[in-house]
Design a protein around this motif. Structure first.
Motif, PDB file in Angstrom:
ATOM      1  N   ASN A 151      -8.945  -6.495  -4.499  1.00 46.69           N
ATOM      2  CA  ASN A 151     -10.073  -6.813  -3.110  1.00 46.69           C
ATOM      3  C   ASN A 151     -10.383  -8.508  -3.995  1.00 46.69           C
ATOM      4  O   ASN A 151     -10.961  -8.286  -3.450  1.00 46.69           O
ATOM      5  N   VAL A 199      -3.796  -2.067  -6.493  1.00 44.17           N
ATOM      6  CA  VAL A 199      -4.010  -1.224  -5.028  1.00 44.17           C
ATOM      7  C   VAL A 199      -5.060  -0.077  -5.858  1.00 44.17           C
ATOM      8  O   VAL A 199      -6.073   0.336  -5.094  1.00 44.17           O
ATOM      9  N   GLN A 200      -4.398   0.305  -7.367  1.00 43.16           N
ATOM     10  CA  GLN A 200      -4.849   2.290  -7.308  1.00 43.16           C
ATOM     11  C   GLN A 200      -6.459   1.162  -7.822  1.00 43.16           C
ATOM     12  O   GLN A 200      -7.570   2.594  -7.372  1.00 43.16           O
ATOM     13  N   ASN A 201      -6.479   0.754  -8.524  1.00 43.37           N
ATOM     14  CA  ASN A 201      -7.874   0.788  -9.174  1.00 43.37           C
ATOM     15  C   ASN A 201      -8.772  -0.658  -9.016  1.00 43.37           C
ATOM     16  O   ASN A 201      -9.633  -1.031  -8.497  1.00 43.37           O
ATOM     17  N   GLY A 202      -8.518  -1.259  -7.386  1.00 40.16           N
ATOM     18  CA  GLY A 202      -9.403  -2.050  -6.431  1.00 40.16           C
ATOM     19  C   GLY A 202      -9.073  -3.575  -7.086  1.00 40.16           C
ATOM     20  O   GLY A 202     -10.125  -4.458  -6.513  1.00 40.16           O
ATOM     21  N   THR A 203      -8.742  -4.129  -7.890  1.00 38.00           N
ATOM     22  CA  THR A 203      -8.187  -5.584  -8.325  1.00 38.00           C
ATOM     23  C   THR A 203      -7.334  -6.352  -7.203  1.00 38.00           C
ATOM     24  O   THR A 203      -7.964  -7.408  -7.647  1.00 38.00           O
ATOM     25  N   TYR A 219       0.956  -0.809  -0.065  1.00 35.83           N
ATOM     26  CA  TYR A 219      -0.680   0.172  -0.079  1.00 35.83           C
ATOM     27  C   TYR A 219       0.978   1.310  -0.219  1.00 35.83           C
ATOM     28  O   TYR A 219       0.644   2.300   0.661  1.00 35.83           O
TER      29      TYR A 219
END
Length: 200
Positions: free
Chosen positions: A146, A140-144, A128
């Motif tokens: 998760n 991390v930037q685009n959420g993938t 992060y």
């Protein structure tokens, strides 16, 4: 004498009952030692427990990789299950569609960063980390990040953990077709795997 035997039987029965009440040993405490079986190697045990083969050797004060059936090895503490899951998710997101070796290499880059003085010293902080308002890793930037990791990403993490400290010190990876910025291309290339170029 008969009274004494009766008392001993009663005490023994009570001890067995108490052990039975306690239930099974937890996985965490069971993983602190390992009795060597035929076919075991430091490398295979490292992959199984998610700890470096070098650390296993050092912790058990072994001067060689030779293992003896029946000997007990101490398994050193390793990263938490939450950290393994996070690492597997970044590997899955960054290296989906890449060869298995590339997934191991991505996990190795994260671990190398943790071990480097140039980066934070834990997995979550490395993943992060922000620089000039942007995360170091696109997922991390685009959420993938998760999205849940698949089995191959999880296996790659275990292998990277076993391999820890024996790599070529890669600290970066990028896709040469899509990477922007000359600074990354100026770094010393360590290996190319699939669509990724690894560098230090």
């Amino acid at each position: 004498m008969r009274k004494m035997i009766t008392k001993l039987v009663a005490v023994s029965t009570l001890a067995v009952s108490l052990v039975a009440i306690q239930g099974p040993v937890s996985e965490a405490s069971a993983a602190t030692t390992h009795q060597v079986k035929a076919g075991d190697t430091l490398w295979l045990l490292g992959k199984k427990y998610g700890v470096s083969a070098q650390e296993l050797q050092s912790t058990n004060k072994k001067s060689s990789h030779l293992l003896f059936v029946g000997e007990k090895l101490t398994i050193p503490e390793t990263i938490t299950n939450a950290e393994k899951d996070l690492l597997a998710r970044i590997v899955h997101a960054e290296a989906v569609g890449e060869p298995y070796a590339g997934k191991v290499a991505v996990a190795t880059v994260i671990l190398n960063r943790v071990d480097s003085k140039l980066f934070p010293n834990d997995i979550k902080s490395v993943i992060y980390q922000k620089d000039q308002g942007y995360y170091a890793f696109t997922p991390v930037q685009n959420g993938t990040i998760n999205q849940p990791a698949d089995g191959e990403a999880k296996a790659a993490v275990q292998e990277a953990l076993a391999f820890r400290g024996m790599g070529n010190e890669s600290l970066y990876f990028y896709n040469p077709k899509t990477a922007k910025g000359d600074w990354i291309r100026a770094r010393e290339v360590t290996i190319n795997i699939g669509n990724h170029r690894f560098a230090k």
